[in-house]
Design a protein around this motif. Structure first.
Motif, PDB file in Angstrom:
ATOM      1  N   GLU A 176      30.919 -25.177  76.184  1.00 11.41           N
ATOM      2  CA  GLU A 176      32.044 -24.245  76.270  1.00 11.41           C
ATOM      3  C   GLU A 176      32.344 -23.640  74.892  1.00 11.41           C
ATOM      4  O   GLU A 176      32.592 -22.427  74.777  1.00 11.41           O
ATOM      5  CB  GLU A 176      33.297 -24.969  76.797  1.00 11.41           C
ATOM      6  N   GLY A 177      32.301 -24.489  73.860  1.00 16.50           N
ATOM      7  CA  GLY A 177      32.505 -24.002  72.505  1.00 16.50           C
ATOM      8  C   GLY A 177      31.429 -23.023  72.090  1.00 16.50           C
ATOM      9  O   GLY A 177      31.703 -22.033  71.400  1.00 16.50           O
ATOM     10  N   LEU A 178      30.201 -23.303  72.514  1.00 19.97           N
ATOM     11  CA  LEU A 178      29.085 -22.409  72.194  1.00 19.97           C
ATOM     12  C   LEU A 178      29.342 -21.000  72.721  1.00 19.97           C
ATOM     13  O   LEU A 178      29.191 -20.005  71.989  1.00 19.97           O
ATOM     14  CB  LEU A 178      27.792 -22.962  72.787  1.00 19.97           C
ATOM     15  N   PHE A 179      29.746 -20.904  73.980  1.00 19.89           N
ATOM     16  CA  PHE A 179      29.985 -19.584  74.564  1.00 19.89           C
ATOM     17  C   PHE A 179      31.239 -18.931  73.975  1.00 19.89           C
ATOM     18  O   PHE A 179      31.315 -17.700  73.876  1.00 19.89           O
ATOM     19  CB  PHE A 179      30.088 -19.702  76.086  1.00 19.89           C
ATOM     20  N   GLY A 180      32.208 -19.751  73.575  1.00 20.12           N
ATOM     21  CA  GLY A 180      33.368 -19.207  72.884  1.00 20.12           C
ATOM     22  C   GLY A 180      32.971 -18.587  71.555  1.00 20.12           C
ATOM     23  O   GLY A 180      33.432 -17.500  71.196  1.00 20.12           O
ATOM     24  N   GLY A 181      32.115 -19.283  70.816  1.00 21.37           N
ATOM     25  CA  GLY A 181      31.620 -18.757  69.555  1.00 21.37           C
ATOM     26  C   GLY A 181      30.831 -17.473  69.744  1.00 21.37           C
ATOM     27  O   GLY A 181      30.945 -16.531  68.957  1.00 21.37           O
ATOM     28  N   MET A 182      30.026 -17.418  70.804  1.00 18.20           N
ATOM     29  CA  MET A 182      29.242 -16.221  71.091  1.00 18.20           C
ATOM     30  C   MET A 182      30.159 -15.029  71.378  1.00 18.20           C
ATOM     31  O   MET A 182      29.909 -13.911  70.918  1.00 18.20           O
ATOM     32  CB  MET A 182      28.311 -16.470  72.278  1.00 18.20           C
ATOM     33  N   LEU A 183      31.229 -15.269  72.127  1.00 12.06           N
ATOM     34  CA  LEU A 183      32.178 -14.201  72.448  1.00 12.06           C
ATOM     35  C   LEU A 183      32.824 -13.652  71.180  1.00 12.06           C
ATOM     36  O   LEU A 183      32.911 -12.435  70.994  1.00 12.06           O
ATOM     37  CB  LEU A 183      33.253 -14.724  73.401  1.00 12.06           C
ATOM     38  N   PHE A 184      33.261 -14.542  70.296  1.00 12.19           N
ATOM     39  CA  PHE A 184      33.875 -14.108  69.042  1.00 12.19           C
ATOM     40  C   PHE A 184      32.882 -13.325  68.188  1.00 12.19           C
ATOM     41  O   PHE A 184      33.250 -12.342  67.542  1.00 12.19           O
ATOM     42  CB  PHE A 184      34.402 -15.318  68.260  1.00 12.19           C
ATOM     43  N   ALA A 185      31.622 -13.757  68.172  1.00  7.19           N
ATOM     44  CA  ALA A 185      30.585 -13.054  67.405  1.00  7.19           C
ATOM     45  C   ALA A 185      30.381 -11.639  67.940  1.00  7.19           C
ATOM     46  O   ALA A 185      30.267 -10.681  67.167  1.00  7.19           O
ATOM     47  CB  ALA A 185      29.277 -13.832  67.463  1.00  7.19           C
ATOM     48  N   LEU A 186      30.356 -11.494  69.266  1.00 10.16           N
ATOM     49  CA  LEU A 186      30.182 -10.175  69.884  1.00 10.16           C
ATOM     50  C   LEU A 186      31.359  -9.259  69.586  1.00 10.16           C
ATOM     51  O   LEU A 186      31.185  -8.051  69.383  1.00 10.16           O
ATOM     52  CB  LEU A 186      30.001 -10.325  71.394  1.00 10.16           C
ATOM     53  N   ILE A 187      32.555  -9.827  69.536  1.00  9.02           N
ATOM     54  CA  ILE A 187      33.742  -9.027  69.207  1.00  9.02           C
ATOM     55  C   ILE A 187      33.623  -8.460  67.794  1.00  9.02           C
ATOM     56  O   ILE A 187      33.909  -7.275  67.547  1.00  9.02           O
ATOM     57  CB  ILE A 187      35.024  -9.870  69.351  1.00  9.02           C
ATOM     58  N   VAL A 188      33.186  -9.305  66.854  1.00  7.21           N
ATOM     59  CA  VAL A 188      33.006  -8.841  65.475  1.00  7.21           C
ATOM     60  C   VAL A 188      31.931  -7.757  65.417  1.00  7.21           C
ATOM     61  O   VAL A 188      32.090  -6.741  64.727  1.00  7.21           O
ATOM     62  CB  VAL A 188      32.643 -10.007  64.537  1.00  7.21           C
ATOM     63  N   GLY A 189      30.831  -7.953  66.142  1.00  9.97           N
ATOM     64  CA  GLY A 189      29.786  -6.939  66.192  1.00  9.97           C
ATOM     65  C   GLY A 189      30.306  -5.619  66.732  1.00  9.97           C
ATOM     66  O   GLY A 189      29.989  -4.540  66.204  1.00  9.97           O
ATOM     67  N   PHE A 190      31.129  -5.685  67.770  1.00  7.70           N
ATOM     68  CA  PHE A 190      31.716  -4.473  68.367  1.00  7.70           C
ATOM     69  C   PHE A 190      32.629  -3.770  67.362  1.00  7.70           C
ATOM     70  O   PHE A 190      32.587  -2.550  67.216  1.00  7.70           O
ATOM     71  CB  PHE A 190      32.499  -4.843  69.626  1.00  7.70           C
ATOM     72  N   VAL A 191      33.459  -4.545  66.657  1.00 11.96           N
ATOM     73  CA  VAL A 191      34.365  -3.965  65.663  1.00 11.96           C
ATOM     74  C   VAL A 191      33.583  -3.252  64.566  1.00 11.96           C
ATOM     75  O   VAL A 191      33.930  -2.133  64.166  1.00 11.96           O
ATOM     76  CB  VAL A 191      35.270  -5.062  65.056  1.00 11.96           C
ATOM     77  N   PHE A 192      32.514  -3.867  64.091  1.00 12.76           N
ATOM     78  CA  PHE A 192      31.715  -3.240  63.036  1.00 12.76           C
ATOM     79  C   PHE A 192      31.018  -1.973  63.535  1.00 12.76           C
ATOM     80  O   PHE A 192      30.827  -1.027  62.763  1.00 12.76           O
ATOM     81  CB  PHE A 192      30.693  -4.228  62.472  1.00 12.76           C
ATOM     82  N   SER A 193      30.662  -1.933  64.801  1.00 10.66           N
ATOM     83  CA  SER A 193      30.043  -0.720  65.348  1.00 10.66           C
ATOM     84  C   SER A 193      31.025   0.443  65.303  1.00 10.66           C
ATOM     85  O   SER A 193      30.627   1.595  65.074  1.00 10.66           O
ATOM     86  CB  SER A 193      29.565  -0.962  66.784  1.00 10.66           C
ATOM     87  N   LYS A 194      32.306   0.167  65.513  1.00 11.84           N
ATOM     88  CA  LYS A 194      33.332   1.206  65.481  1.00 11.84           C
ATOM     89  C   LYS A 194      33.691   1.591  64.050  1.00 11.84           C
ATOM     90  O   LYS A 194      33.854   2.773  63.734  1.00 11.84           O
ATOM     91  CB  LYS A 194      34.589   0.733  66.224  1.00 11.84           C
ATOM     92  N   VAL A 195      33.808   0.591  63.184  1.00 13.74           N
ATOM     93  CA  VAL A 195      34.185   0.843  61.791  1.00 13.74           C
ATOM     94  C   VAL A 195      33.127   1.655  61.060  1.00 13.74           C
ATOM     95  O   VAL A 195      33.438   2.511  60.222  1.00 13.74           O
ATOM     96  CB  VAL A 195      34.443  -0.491  61.063  1.00 13.74           C
ATOM     97  N   THR A 196      31.859   1.401  61.371  1.00 13.35           N
ATOM     98  CA  THR A 196      30.752   2.078  60.661  1.00 13.35           C
ATOM     99  C   THR A 196      30.151   3.222  61.474  1.00 13.35           C
ATOM    100  O   THR A 196      29.075   3.712  61.132  1.00 13.35           O
ATOM    101  CB  THR A 196      29.642   1.059  60.338  1.00 13.35           C
ATOM    102  N   GLU A 197      30.843   3.628  62.515  1.00 13.93           N
ATOM    103  CA  GLU A 197      30.294   4.656  63.413  1.00 13.93           C
ATOM    104  C   GLU A 197      29.950   5.942  62.674  1.00 13.93           C
ATOM    105  O   GLU A 197      28.918   6.572  62.922  1.00 13.93           O
ATOM    106  CB  GLU A 197      31.311   4.948  64.526  1.00 13.93           C
ATOM    107  N   SER A 198      30.797   6.335  61.735  1.00 15.05           N
ATOM    108  CA  SER A 198      30.574   7.591  61.002  1.00 15.05           C
ATOM    109  C   SER A 198      29.381   7.496  60.058  1.00 15.05           C
ATOM    110  O   SER A 198      28.761   8.511  59.729  1.00 15.05           O
ATOM    111  CB  SER A 198      31.825   7.968  60.208  1.00 15.05           C
TER     112      SER A 198
END
Length: 270
Positions: A176-198
């Motif tokens: 359960e912790g593993l999948f929780g960590g994966m979710l948090f990692a994907l959120i950070v990846g998504f945020v960086f995609s938006k921040v660096t979009e330009s």
């Protein structure tokens, strides 16, 4: 409660230093990570004290490992030509020659342990240096993904974790912790995609795959260091950070993730 406060303060100081180092001029970044490499090597070779019949040349192994990182830094930041690596090559030759005169009981294991420190510690930090040369944002994203996934795994594991992953190696880690960590990692990846979009560094799917890559290889790195410590019957790699253990306890995920992340970025950014 006191331990939690100490842990929080030391963790905040650590993160501040790391983020500052990433945005410092190249030579200051190099100094900070050279120091981290040397301290990491020192902790790694302290492991050999727990191995029977293994007597490494600790000081020389630490110096030569630090030189390996320095060679990568100087070359990739264009401070020196590729011939700089001949210095490290000479160190490896000296390491082999020294065993002829030391008359130790197990020279093969001595050499293997010394070189493993270079491969396991100095080389991964060199890959972080190479990522920094690609773009500072990649190194920042790399560490934030690791820190976020660690936090997510801890919080989800504490709240709903029931099914153990590798109880023999790390009793507290759960699926359960593993999948929780994966979710948090994907959120950070998504945020960086938006921040660096330009800037157009990576597309959304590439950021998400990068996050998954760092998360998966970082989890492996965490488990591997746990395996090493358990096999040597030690709790922490050192006492460098109050409340957190040793330096390698903070960088265990990055050690395996750094080479994998660099290879991924090399393929995506070419």
């Amino acid at each position: 409660m006191k331990n939690l406060i100490v842990r929080t303060i030391s963790g905040a100081v650590f993160i501040s230093i790391m983020v500052a180092a990433i945005w410092l001029p190249p030579y200051l970044f190099g100094i900070v990570f050279l120091l981290i490499t040397i301290l990491g090597l020192r902790e790694f070779y302290s492991f050999s004290d727990h191995l029977e019949e293994v007597k490494t040349e600790k000081i020389f192994s630490i110096i030569s490992g630090g030189l390996l990182f320095l060679c990568f830094f100087l070359y990739f930041f264009q401070f020196a030509p590729i011939q700089i690596f001949s210095i490290y090559t000479l160190c490896v030759v000296i390491l082999f020659l020294s065993e002829l005169f030391r008359k130790q009981k197990n020279p093969i294991q001595n050499i293997a342990t010394s070189l493993m420190g270079h491969v396991y510690i100095a080389l991964p930090f060199s890959f972080i240096c190479m990522m920094e040369n690609e773009h500072k944002i990649f190194v920042l994203a790399f560490f934030l993904i690791i820190w976020a996934s660690d936090t997510g795994a801890y919080l989800v594991g504490i709240c709903i974790g029931k099914h153990k992953m590798f109880e023999r190696v790390s009793p507290k880690k759960t699926w359960e912790g593993l999948f929780g960590g994966m979710l948090f990692a994907l959120i950070v990846g998504f945020v960086f995609s938006k921040v660096t979009e330009s800037e157009g560094l990576l597309e959304l799917w590439q950021w998400l795959v990068f996050a998954l890559t760092v998360f998966a290889s970082g989890t492996l790195g965490d488990l591997m260091e746990s395996l090493f410590k358990r096999s040597l019957d030690i709790k922490d790699s050192g006492s460098f950070m109050p409340g957190h253990g040793g330096l390698l306890d903070r960088f265990d995920s990055a050690i395996i993730a750094a080479p994998v992340a660099f290879v991924f970025l090399s393929l995506c950014c070419r």
